[in-house]
Design a protein around this motif. Structure first.
Motif, PDB file in Angstrom:
ATOM      1  N   PHE A   1      -5.281  10.104 -39.485  1.00 15.71           N
ATOM      2  CA  PHE A   1      -3.867  10.388 -39.235  1.00 15.71           C
ATOM      3  C   PHE A   1      -3.213  10.696 -40.577  1.00 15.71           C
ATOM      4  N   PRO A   2      -3.009  11.980 -40.858  1.00 15.82           N
ATOM      5  CA  PRO A   2      -2.478  12.363 -42.174  1.00 15.82           C
ATOM      6  C   PRO A   2      -0.993  12.069 -42.308  1.00 15.82           C
ATOM      7  N   GLN A   3      -0.543  12.024 -43.558  1.00 12.34           N
ATOM      8  CA  GLN A   3       0.886  11.902 -43.828  1.00 12.34           C
ATOM      9  C   GLN A   3       1.558  13.280 -43.780  1.00 12.34           C
ATOM     10  N   VAL A   4       0.768  14.329 -44.000  1.00  8.43           N
ATOM     11  CA  VAL A   4       1.286  15.701 -43.976  1.00  8.43           C
ATOM     12  C   VAL A   4       0.324  16.582 -43.192  1.00  8.43           C
ATOM     13  N   LEU A   5       0.877  17.393 -42.302  1.00  8.62           N
ATOM     14  CA  LEU A   5       0.112  18.415 -41.586  1.00  8.62           C
ATOM     15  C   LEU A   5       0.664  19.778 -41.968  1.00  8.62           C
ATOM     16  N   VAL A   6      -0.215  20.693 -42.375  1.00  5.58           N
ATOM     17  CA  VAL A   6       0.191  22.056 -42.704  1.00  5.58           C
ATOM     18  C   VAL A   6      -0.376  22.981 -41.636  1.00  5.58           C
ATOM     19  N   SER A   7       0.443  23.350 -40.669  1.00  4.12           N
ATOM     20  CA  SER A   7       0.017  24.284 -39.628  1.00  4.12           C
ATOM     21  C   SER A   7      -0.001  25.686 -40.209  1.00  4.12           C
ATOM     22  N   LEU A   8      -1.051  26.448 -39.902  1.00  5.92           N
ATOM     23  CA  LEU A   8      -1.190  27.795 -40.446  1.00  5.92           C
ATOM     24  C   LEU A   8      -1.004  28.842 -39.348  1.00  5.92           C
ATOM     25  N   THR A   9      -0.230  29.855 -39.645  1.00  9.85           N
ATOM     26  CA  THR A   9       0.153  30.936 -38.730  1.00  9.85           C
ATOM     27  C   THR A   9       1.095  30.417 -37.651  1.00  9.85           C
ATOM     28  N   ALA A  10       0.632  29.435 -36.869  1.00 16.20           N
ATOM     29  CA  ALA A  10       1.458  28.790 -35.845  1.00 16.20           C
ATOM     30  C   ALA A  10       0.869  27.422 -35.556  1.00 16.20           C
ATOM     31  N   PRO A  11       1.692  26.449 -35.197  1.00 20.79           N
ATOM     32  CA  PRO A  11       1.151  25.135 -34.855  1.00 20.79           C
ATOM     33  C   PRO A  11       0.228  25.212 -33.641  1.00 20.79           C
ATOM     34  N   LYS A  12      -0.803  24.386 -33.653  1.00 21.98           N
ATOM     35  CA  LYS A  12      -1.700  24.265 -32.516  1.00 21.98           C
ATOM     36  C   LYS A  12      -1.191  23.133 -31.624  1.00 21.98           C
ATOM     37  N   PRO A  13      -1.610  23.063 -30.369  1.00 22.84           N
ATOM     38  CA  PRO A  13      -1.092  22.014 -29.470  1.00 22.84           C
ATOM     39  C   PRO A  13      -1.237  20.602 -30.024  1.00 22.84           C
ATOM     40  N   ALA A  14      -2.281  20.343 -30.811  1.00 22.66           N
ATOM     41  CA  ALA A  14      -2.459  19.003 -31.390  1.00 22.66           C
ATOM     42  C   ALA A  14      -1.299  18.619 -32.297  1.00 22.66           C
ATOM     43  N   ALA A  15      -0.580  19.621 -32.839  1.00 27.46           N
ATOM     44  CA  ALA A  15       0.560  19.328 -33.710  1.00 27.46           C
ATOM     45  C   ALA A  15       1.675  18.614 -32.948  1.00 27.46           C
ATOM     46  N   VAL A  16       1.784  18.898 -31.652  1.00 27.47           N
ATOM     47  CA  VAL A  16       2.785  18.209 -30.830  1.00 27.47           C
ATOM     48  C   VAL A  16       2.470  16.714 -30.780  1.00 27.47           C
ATOM     49  N   GLU A  17       1.187  16.392 -30.631  1.00 25.69           N
ATOM     50  CA  GLU A  17       0.764  15.003 -30.601  1.00 25.69           C
ATOM     51  C   GLU A  17       0.957  14.356 -31.969  1.00 25.69           C
ATOM     52  N   PHE A  18       0.719  15.126 -33.018  1.00 26.17           N
ATOM     53  CA  PHE A  18       0.949  14.625 -34.380  1.00 26.17           C
ATOM     54  C   PHE A  18       2.400  14.195 -34.557  1.00 26.17           C
ATOM     55  N   VAL A  19       3.319  15.039 -34.120  1.00 29.33           N
ATOM     56  CA  VAL A  19       4.743  14.737 -34.255  1.00 29.33           C
ATOM     57  C   VAL A  19       5.120  13.537 -33.382  1.00 29.33           C
ATOM     58  N   ARG A  20       4.574  13.484 -32.174  1.00 33.48           N
ATOM     59  CA  ARG A  20       4.874  12.360 -31.279  1.00 33.48           C
ATOM     60  C   ARG A  20       4.399  11.038 -31.892  1.00 33.48           C
ATOM     61  N   LEU A  21       3.168  11.021 -32.378  1.00 37.04           N
ATOM     62  CA  LEU A  21       2.626   9.810 -32.977  1.00 37.04           C
ATOM     63  C   LEU A  21       3.390   9.432 -34.247  1.00 37.04           C
ATOM     64  N   ALA A  22       3.780  10.453 -35.025  1.00 36.48           N
ATOM     65  CA  ALA A  22       4.544  10.191 -36.249  1.00 36.48           C
ATOM     66  C   ALA A  22       5.885   9.555 -35.919  1.00 36.48           C
ATOM     67  N   HIS A  23       6.520  10.049 -34.870  1.00 32.11           N
ATOM     68  CA  HIS A  23       7.838   9.524 -34.474  1.00 32.11           C
ATOM     69  C   HIS A  23       7.744   8.063 -34.038  1.00 32.11           C
ATOM     70  N   ASN A  24       6.610   7.705 -33.452  1.00 26.14           N
ATOM     71  CA  ASN A  24       6.431   6.341 -32.952  1.00 26.14           C
ATOM     72  C   ASN A  24       5.827   5.380 -33.970  1.00 26.14           C
ATOM     73  N   SER A  25       5.476   5.913 -35.167  1.00 24.92           N
ATOM     74  CA  SER A  25       4.818   5.074 -36.163  1.00 24.92           C
ATOM     75  C   SER A  25       5.831   4.438 -37.102  1.00 24.92           C
ATOM     76  N   ALA A  26       5.409   3.355 -37.730  1.00 28.01           N
ATOM     77  CA  ALA A  26       6.292   2.665 -38.681  1.00 28.01           C
ATOM     78  C   ALA A  26       6.550   3.511 -39.912  1.00 28.01           C
ATOM     79  N   ALA A  27       5.651   4.489 -40.175  1.00 24.07           N
ATOM     80  CA  ALA A  27       5.762   5.312 -41.383  1.00 24.07           C
ATOM     81  C   ALA A  27       6.402   6.671 -41.103  1.00 24.07           C
ATOM     82  N   LYS A  28       7.160   6.773 -39.989  1.00 25.65           N
ATOM     83  CA  LYS A  28       7.641   8.096 -39.575  1.00 25.65           C
ATOM     84  C   LYS A  28       8.506   8.792 -40.630  1.00 25.65           C
TER      85      LYS A  28
END
Length: 266
Positions: A202-229
């Motif tokens: 679970f990275p602290q930074v995600l760099v989507s290239l060209t366009a975000p992939k569907p997994a990026a939605v889950e990344f944002v969701r998990l980040a929002h729910n984490s203590a380190a958001k």
């Protein structure tokens, strides 16, 4: 969600069109711009003043190539990058040569010590552990959107160790992971799968290239729910898509400012 995504299947087709005669990009051009955007995202998140020693873990495919390019730019930006490149690709010899010219160490273990003609991977966990301990941050450039779980040797060993070591090191010092296009080990369209939790980064930074992939939605969701958001960031890079091209593929063009090669998605 404030951004549109592109599926793994369509991402492959989009890349093919970018490199077709009708659009005219070469793989080298796309990789150069992608790697530059990764380096710029690292700089915006963790400048060399606080995170000078960056470890780039590069895979054998195009995601790894992006990492090699990013390493060169990080050197120019004032970092001290080291590349851990376990299974080098013959397609990127030129990129390796560039890194050598810049004095960037490349650590690779792809030769049998008894018979150098054999391409046998020799994994030494002590080497990787030392690299992790000495780094201030890790660029995960192992696998991108063409990856399908599960991970296979030797990268299952590498990811498991990176995850374990980073969890330990984070207790002592902020040692962030910056993932290129997709956190390695995740399913492109579904995100992290529970059955592969032992190597799900679970990275602290995600760099989507060209366009975000569907997994990026889950990344944002998990980040929002984490203590380190508050410390989790998501960037869009790869500034080579025209508005008309983006509309046809139903993706968004980043709201880049001036000469920026990456933009943060809020």
């Amino acid at each position: 969600m404030s951004f549109r995504t592109i599926s793994s299947k369509n991402a492959i087709l989009l890349d093919k069109e970018l490199m077709s005669t009708s659009v005219g990009f070469s793989l080298d051009q796309l990789m150069e711009l992608a790697g530059l955007s990764v380096a710029e995202s690292v700089y915006k998140s963790y400048p060399p003043k606080t995170h000078k020693k960056m470890l780039i873990i590069a895979g054998p495919g195009n995601n790894g190539g992006d990492g090699l390019v990013a390493a060169r730019h990080l050197k120019l930006f004032g970092y001290e990058p080291t590349v851990y490149y376990p299974k080098p690709s013959s397609s990127f010899k030129g990129l390796e040569t560039q890194l050598h010219r810049f004095g960037i160490p490349i650590i690779t273990m792809n030769t049998d010590k008894i018979d150098p003609t054999k391409q046998k991977f020799i994994f030494d966990e002590n080497v990787l552990r030392k690299l992790l301990e000495e780094s201030d941050g890790i660029v995960d450039a192992i696998f991108g959107f063409s990856f399908r779980p599960p991970l296979r040797a030797p990268f299952d060993q590498i990811l498991k160790m990176v995850k374990q070591e980073n969890e330990q090191l984070l207790k002592k010092k902020l040692k962030p992971i910056i993932s290129v296009d997709l956190p390695t080990g995740w399913d492109v369209d579904k995100g992290p799968l529970p059955e592969y939790d032992e190597w799900n980064l679970f990275p602290q930074v995600l760099v989507s290239l060209t366009a975000p992939k569907p997994a990026a939605v889950e990344f944002v969701r998990l980040a929002h729910n984490s203590a380190a958001k508050g410390r989790i960031r998501h960037f869009l890079g790869g500034r080579f898509v025209s508005p008309a091209f983006a509309d046809r593929w139903k993706i968004d063009v980043g709201r880049y400012v001036g000469t920026e090669q990456t933009v943060e998605l809020k």
